[in-house]
Design an enzyme around this catalytic site. Structure first.
Site, PDB file in Angstrom:
ATOM      1  N   SER A 171       0.852  -1.190   0.000  1.00 56.14           N
ATOM      2  CA  SER A 171       0.000   0.000   0.000  1.00 56.14           C
ATOM      3  C   SER A 171       0.886   1.237   0.000  1.00 56.14           C
ATOM      4  O   SER A 171       1.697   1.419   0.917  1.00 56.14           O
ATOM      5  CB  SER A 171      -0.886   0.019   1.240  1.00 56.14           C
ATOM      6  OG  SER A 171      -1.388   1.330   1.417  1.00 56.14           O
ATOM      7  N   HIS A 179      -1.254  -1.374  -4.249  1.00 56.15           N
ATOM      8  CA  HIS A 179      -2.521  -1.105  -3.570  1.00 56.15           C
ATOM      9  C   HIS A 179      -2.651   0.399  -3.317  1.00 56.15           C
ATOM     10  O   HIS A 179      -1.769   1.021  -2.707  1.00 56.15           O
ATOM     11  CB  HIS A 179      -2.546  -1.886  -2.256  1.00 56.15           C
ATOM     12  CG  HIS A 179      -3.834  -1.810  -1.504  1.00 56.15           C
ATOM     13  ND1 HIS A 179      -4.923  -2.614  -1.805  1.00 56.15           N
ATOM     14  CD2 HIS A 179      -4.230  -1.034  -0.460  1.00 56.15           C
ATOM     15  CE1 HIS A 179      -5.910  -2.339  -0.966  1.00 56.15           C
ATOM     16  NE2 HIS A 179      -5.523  -1.372  -0.148  1.00 56.15           N
ATOM     17  N   ASP A 181      -4.864   3.340  -1.687  1.00 59.79           N
ATOM     18  CA  ASP A 181      -5.900   3.611  -0.691  1.00 59.79           C
ATOM     19  C   ASP A 181      -6.516   4.984  -0.919  1.00 59.79           C
ATOM     20  O   ASP A 181      -5.891   6.009  -0.657  1.00 59.79           O
ATOM     21  CB  ASP A 181      -5.299   3.537   0.716  1.00 59.79           C
ATOM     22  CG  ASP A 181      -5.040   2.104   1.139  1.00 59.79           C
ATOM     23  OD1 ASP A 181      -5.975   1.281   1.022  1.00 59.79           O
ATOM     24  OD2 ASP A 181      -3.916   1.793   1.564  1.00 59.79           O
ATOM     25  N   MET A 211      -9.184   7.634   0.198  1.00 58.45           N
ATOM     26  CA  MET A 211      -9.996   7.997   1.374  1.00 58.45           C
ATOM     27  C   MET A 211     -10.586   9.384   1.187  1.00 58.45           C
ATOM     28  O   MET A 211      -9.891  10.287   0.690  1.00 58.45           O
ATOM     29  CB  MET A 211      -9.118   7.990   2.630  1.00 58.45           C
ATOM     30  CG  MET A 211      -8.385   6.672   2.843  1.00 58.45           C
ATOM     31  SD  MET A 211      -7.480   6.692   4.397  1.00 58.45           S
ATOM     32  CE  MET A 211      -6.617   5.112   4.302  1.00 58.45           C
ATOM     33  N   HIS A 222      -8.508   0.703  -3.756  1.00 57.36           N
ATOM     34  CA  HIS A 222      -9.377   0.438  -2.601  1.00 57.36           C
ATOM     35  C   HIS A 222     -10.118   1.723  -2.254  1.00 57.36           C
ATOM     36  O   HIS A 222      -9.533   2.647  -1.687  1.00 57.36           O
ATOM     37  CB  HIS A 222      -8.476  -0.041  -1.447  1.00 57.36           C
ATOM     38  CG  HIS A 222      -9.197  -0.321  -0.174  1.00 57.36           C
ATOM     39  ND1 HIS A 222      -8.540  -0.537   1.021  1.00 57.36           N
ATOM     40  CD2 HIS A 222     -10.533  -0.443   0.103  1.00 57.36           C
ATOM     41  CE1 HIS A 222      -9.429  -0.768   1.970  1.00 57.36           C
ATOM     42  NE2 HIS A 222     -10.634  -0.717   1.461  1.00 57.36           N
ATOM     43  N   MET A 265     -12.233   3.793  -0.155  1.00 57.52           N
ATOM     44  CA  MET A 265     -12.829   4.004   1.177  1.00 57.52           C
ATOM     45  C   MET A 265     -13.547   5.342   1.123  1.00 57.52           C
ATOM     46  O   MET A 265     -13.092   6.352   1.683  1.00 57.52           O
ATOM     47  CB  MET A 265     -11.722   3.990   2.247  1.00 57.52           C
ATOM     48  CG  MET A 265     -11.205   2.585   2.517  1.00 57.52           C
ATOM     49  SD  MET A 265      -9.608   2.592   3.342  1.00 57.52           S
ATOM     50  CE  MET A 265      -8.529   2.765   1.928  1.00 57.52           C
ATOM     51  N   MET A 304     -11.065  -6.368   5.724  1.00 58.29           N
ATOM     52  CA  MET A 304     -10.305  -5.376   6.491  1.00 58.29           C
ATOM     53  C   MET A 304      -9.963  -5.971   7.855  1.00 58.29           C
ATOM     54  O   MET A 304     -10.853  -6.349   8.610  1.00 58.29           O
ATOM     55  CB  MET A 304     -11.121  -4.092   6.689  1.00 58.29           C
ATOM     56  CG  MET A 304     -11.242  -3.198   5.473  1.00 58.29           C
ATOM     57  SD  MET A 304      -9.684  -2.730   4.675  1.00 58.29           S
ATOM     58  CE  MET A 304      -8.791  -1.940   5.997  1.00 58.29           C
ATOM     59  N   GLY A 327      -2.734   3.704   8.303  1.00 49.77           N
ATOM     60  CA  GLY A 327      -1.765   2.621   8.334  1.00 49.77           C
ATOM     61  C   GLY A 327      -1.262   2.434   9.757  1.00 49.77           C
ATOM     62  O   GLY A 327      -1.594   3.218  10.659  1.00 49.77           O
ATOM     63  N   GLY A 328      -0.496   1.382   9.950  1.00 49.08           N
ATOM     64  CA  GLY A 328       0.184   1.183  11.225  1.00 49.08           C
ATOM     65  C   GLY A 328      -0.679   0.713  12.388  1.00 49.08           C
ATOM     66  O   GLY A 328      -0.273   0.821  13.540  1.00 49.08           O
ATOM     67  N   ASP A 353      -6.239  -6.817   4.510  1.00 49.77           N
ATOM     68  CA  ASP A 353      -5.645  -5.475   4.535  1.00 49.77           C
ATOM     69  C   ASP A 353      -5.669  -4.906   5.950  1.00 49.77           C
ATOM     70  O   ASP A 353      -6.735  -4.734   6.538  1.00 49.77           O
ATOM     71  CB  ASP A 353      -6.467  -4.577   3.592  1.00 49.77           C
ATOM     72  CG  ASP A 353      -5.897  -3.189   3.426  1.00 49.77           C
ATOM     73  OD1 ASP A 353      -4.835  -2.890   4.006  1.00 49.77           O
ATOM     74  OD2 ASP A 353      -6.524  -2.396   2.701  1.00 49.77           O
ATOM     75  N   GLY A 354      -4.470  -4.614   6.478  1.00 50.86           N
ATOM     76  CA  GLY A 354      -4.364  -3.926   7.763  1.00 50.86           C
ATOM     77  C   GLY A 354      -3.602  -4.724   8.800  1.00 50.86           C
ATOM     78  O   GLY A 354      -3.957  -5.859   9.121  1.00 50.86           O
ATOM     79  N   GLY A 355      -2.507  -4.154   9.272  1.00 52.78           N
ATOM     80  CA  GLY A 355      -1.743  -4.793  10.340  1.00 52.78           C
ATOM     81  C   GLY A 355      -1.038  -6.069   9.923  1.00 52.78           C
ATOM     82  O   GLY A 355      -0.768  -6.935  10.753  1.00 52.78           O
ATOM     83  N   GLY A 359       1.394  -1.994   4.230  1.00 49.74           N
ATOM     84  CA  GLY A 359       1.994  -0.673   4.122  1.00 49.74           C
ATOM     85  C   GLY A 359       3.240  -0.623   4.980  1.00 49.74           C
ATOM     86  O   GLY A 359       4.371  -0.748   4.491  1.00 49.74           O
TER      87      GLY A 359
HETATM   88  C1  DX5 Z   1      -6.035   1.138   5.917  1.00 43.12           C
HETATM   89  C2  DX5 Z   1      -5.635   0.874   4.489  1.00 43.12           C
HETATM   90  C3  DX5 Z   1      -4.492  -0.063   4.372  1.00 43.12           C
HETATM   91  C4  DX5 Z   1      -3.254   0.419   5.058  1.00 43.12           C
HETATM   92  C5  DX5 Z   1      -2.456  -0.756   5.535  1.00 43.12           C
HETATM   93  O1  DX5 Z   1      -7.178   1.905   5.968  1.00 43.12           O
HETATM   94  O2  DX5 Z   1      -6.715   0.336   3.745  1.00 43.12           O
HETATM   95  O3  DX5 Z   1      -4.256  -0.421   3.032  1.00 43.12           O
HETATM   96  O4  DX5 Z   1      -2.457   1.221   4.259  1.00 43.12           O
HETATM   97  O5  DX5 Z   1      -1.403  -0.274   6.283  1.00 43.12           O
HETATM   98  P1  DX5 Z   1      -0.622  -1.179   7.326  1.00 43.12           P
HETATM   99  O6  DX5 Z   1      -0.030  -2.328   6.565  1.00 43.12           O
HETATM  100  O7  DX5 Z   1       0.387  -0.258   7.882  1.00 43.12           O
HETATM  101  O8  DX5 Z   1      -1.637  -1.652   8.342  1.00 43.12           O
HETATM  102 ZN    ZN Z   2      -6.342  -0.602   1.663  1.00 42.30          ZN
END
Ligand code: DX5
Ligand code: ZN
Length: 213
Positions: free
Chosen positions: A7, A32, A34, A36, A65, A67, A136, A143-144, A172-174, A194
């Site tokens: 990402s 990927h 993101d 938003m 993606h 959002m 998700m 991220g993070g 996706d996420g963590g 990410g």
């Molecule tokens: C969160 C995003 C993810 C995010 C993942 O809302 O959709 O794609 O960038 O980031 P990490 O890998 O740091 O959780």
């Molecule tokens: Zn994403």
């Protein structure tokens, strides 16, 4: 082999062109993106103009993606900007069947994403219109964050639901080395990462470390 989708939310936004090239050289499988809108999620990133601007610097698929609260008004813009896969959130689509049909009509693969609290049942009657299901494993927006383990059961249930259909499961996420292994064991095909790809700067090493067999 697991597909790794870095990402660019964690990339250097002042150097996106080179970041894309570095991810390509580091053997990422897709990019990927993101998107938003500070409405569906409490953060604001970038739009189709940026996607179009970075499109020439890799041949890797662009995994967009969305959002956003009103994806229907944006899918054509992202298809035109060079998206290969467009994923919408089920929570933001009152007419999900129609939205997915439109994404495919525009020549893209259609994805549906579920927030951590959304049950997988919403997918049941659109399985023939979906190419990718994005689980998700954090609440979207940043991220993070920490991987939510309850999503592993959702991945397993979706895998069963898909049966023999040609649908990919993306998480996706963590995602880190540990959660990557758990997600793949539960049935994930694609891992979005990410933080785990960008931290320390060794993109190739980080991507290789996330890849499960
Ligand atoms: C969160 C995003 C993810 C995010 C993942 O809302 O959709 O794609 O960038 O980031 P990490 O890998 O740091 O959780
Ligand atoms: Zn994403």
């Amino acid at each position: 082999m697991t597909i790794i989708a870095p990402s660019i939310l964690s990339a250097d936004f002042a150097d996106l062109k080179n970041e894309i090239k570095r991810l390509d050289e580091a053997k990422a499988d897709m990019i990927h993106l993101d998107i938003m809108d500070s409405h569906f999620v409490p953060n604001l990133t970038f739009g189709p103009a940026i996607v179009k601007a970075i499109r020439p610097y890799t041949k890797l698929p662009f995994d967009v993606h969305l959002m956003v609260s009103d994806p229907d008004s944006l899918i054509a813009c992202f298809a035109n900007a060079g998206a290969d896969i467009i994923t919408v959130h089920a929570e933001a689509c009152p007419h999900l069947d129609k939205t997915l049909t439109e994404i495919r009509r525009l020549g893209c693969k259609a994805g549906v994403s579920l927030n951590p609290s959304t049950p997988e049942d919403v997918l049941e009657y659109v399985l023939d219109k979906v190419d990718q299901i994005l689980v998700m494993s954090v609440n979207p927006g940043f991220g993070g964050q920490k991987f939510i383990p309850a999503q592993l059961e959702k991945i397993t249930r979706i895998k069963k639901m898909i049966d023999t259909r040609n649908i990919m499961i993306e998480v996706d996420g963590g995602i880190n080395a540990l959660s990557a292994a758990e997600a793949v064991a539960a049935g994930a095909d694609i891992l979005v990462a990410g933080t785990a790809v960008f931290e320390g700067g060794d993109y190739a090493g980080n991507i290789a470390a996330l890849r499960q067999n």
